[in-house]
Design an enzyme around this catalytic site. Sequence first.
Site, PDB file in Angstrom:
ATOM      1  N   ASP A  89       0.688  -0.970  -0.101  1.00 16.23           N
ATOM      2  CA  ASP A  89      -0.077   0.025   0.088  1.00 16.23           C
ATOM      3  C   ASP A  89       0.885   1.240   0.061  1.00 16.23           C
ATOM      4  O   ASP A  89       0.476   2.190  -0.387  1.00 16.23           O
ATOM      5  CB  ASP A  89      -0.954   0.053   1.152  1.00 16.23           C
ATOM      6  CG  ASP A  89      -2.253  -1.111   0.992  1.00 16.23           C
ATOM      7  OD1 ASP A  89      -2.283  -1.611  -0.172  1.00 16.23           O
ATOM      8  OD2 ASP A  89      -2.909  -1.090   2.052  1.00 16.23           O
TER       9      ASP A  89
ATOM     10  N   TYR B  98      -4.233   4.974   9.126  1.00 16.32           N
ATOM     11  CA  TYR B  98      -3.738   5.567  10.288  1.00 16.32           C
ATOM     12  C   TYR B  98      -5.072   5.866  11.416  1.00 16.32           C
ATOM     13  O   TYR B  98      -5.101   5.866  12.495  1.00 16.32           O
ATOM     14  CB  TYR B  98      -2.754   6.896  10.239  1.00 16.32           C
ATOM     15  CG  TYR B  98      -2.010   7.478  11.587  1.00 16.32           C
ATOM     16  CD1 TYR B  98      -1.958   6.805  12.742  1.00 16.32           C
ATOM     17  CD2 TYR B  98      -1.696   8.780  11.231  1.00 16.32           C
ATOM     18  CE1 TYR B  98      -1.496   7.416  13.820  1.00 16.32           C
ATOM     19  CE2 TYR B  98      -1.054   9.322  12.419  1.00 16.32           C
ATOM     20  CZ  TYR B  98      -1.044   8.611  13.700  1.00 16.32           C
ATOM     21  OH  TYR B  98      -0.470   9.124  14.814  1.00 16.32           O
TER      22      TYR B  98
ATOM     23  N   SER C 153      -6.455   3.216  13.317  1.00 16.20           N
ATOM     24  CA  SER C 153      -5.777   2.794  14.585  1.00 16.20           C
ATOM     25  C   SER C 153      -5.703   3.949  15.704  1.00 16.20           C
ATOM     26  O   SER C 153      -5.747   3.682  16.916  1.00 16.20           O
ATOM     27  CB  SER C 153      -3.881   2.800  14.064  1.00 16.20           C
ATOM     28  OG  SER C 153      -3.709   1.737  13.099  1.00 16.20           O
TER      29      SER C 153
END
Length: 287
Positions: free
Chosen positions: A70, A187, A190
Amino acid sequence: MPDIKVVGVISKPGIPHASTILSELVAWWKAHGVETRLDHESARYLGSDAGLAREQVPEGTQLVIVLGGDGTLLAAARAVAGREIPIFPVNLGGVGFLTAITLDQLYPELERALTGDQRVVPRRMLHGEVVRDGKTVASYEALNDIVIGKTQIARMIDLETYVDGQYVSTFKADGLIVATPTGSTAYSLSAGGPIVFPAVAAICITPVCPHMLTNRPVLVPSTSVIEIVCMASRMEAYLTIDGQVGEPLIENDRVVCRSSEHQIHLIRPPNMFFFDVLRQKLKWGER
């Protein structure tokens, strides 16, 4: 897709057996009468120093193949942005939310691309600008996210945030993430942000470890303009684009984020859909 005459190839460094993969790929295209434009990494795998900068690879191509994970795709997306060129992502990396085509599927899917039978999905991008003393000093395109984060150990930063001119909050946190639906599984996820279906016209604002536990992620329309005023002292905050490029911010810098005029077009396996990827990559239970 128009007839394929020229194909670009962008590769991740450190791929096992990359020389074999690249030599077979270039030979396959040559057998079909198609020219290949290689980035520096791809050329090095073939023992050549004639590679191009990634930003130059898409010029004149009708397809760009990404070999890696990715992260490599994110870099390729910024290089391709603004051109109506499909990206063919092959997963030779790790998790691979975006690079869903496996090495086993490489040539069957390339055959589909040659015949125009491939499945292409659009993905929105973000445009970000840094405004300093009333002047735009930098601008970026992001596929996943635009992030303002702290640079000092154990020191939070203050980020005054507005949406369409309306004051939202001054987040005291380790940082703030502005993510596309595509970036919602990166992100932002997360940091406790939601998973957003790629076709949803939204932008996600996710604080990173906020001091106030009531500061939660917020979804706003994709038409919104998000403005973040950095209240941190010099060198205490850093702007990052897709986790790959960026610059330090100084006090009173304004980071302005909005939906980009550009989108990318990803080639996906015909029978691999969003929830299939979630079950596979996030290990969700099967029926």
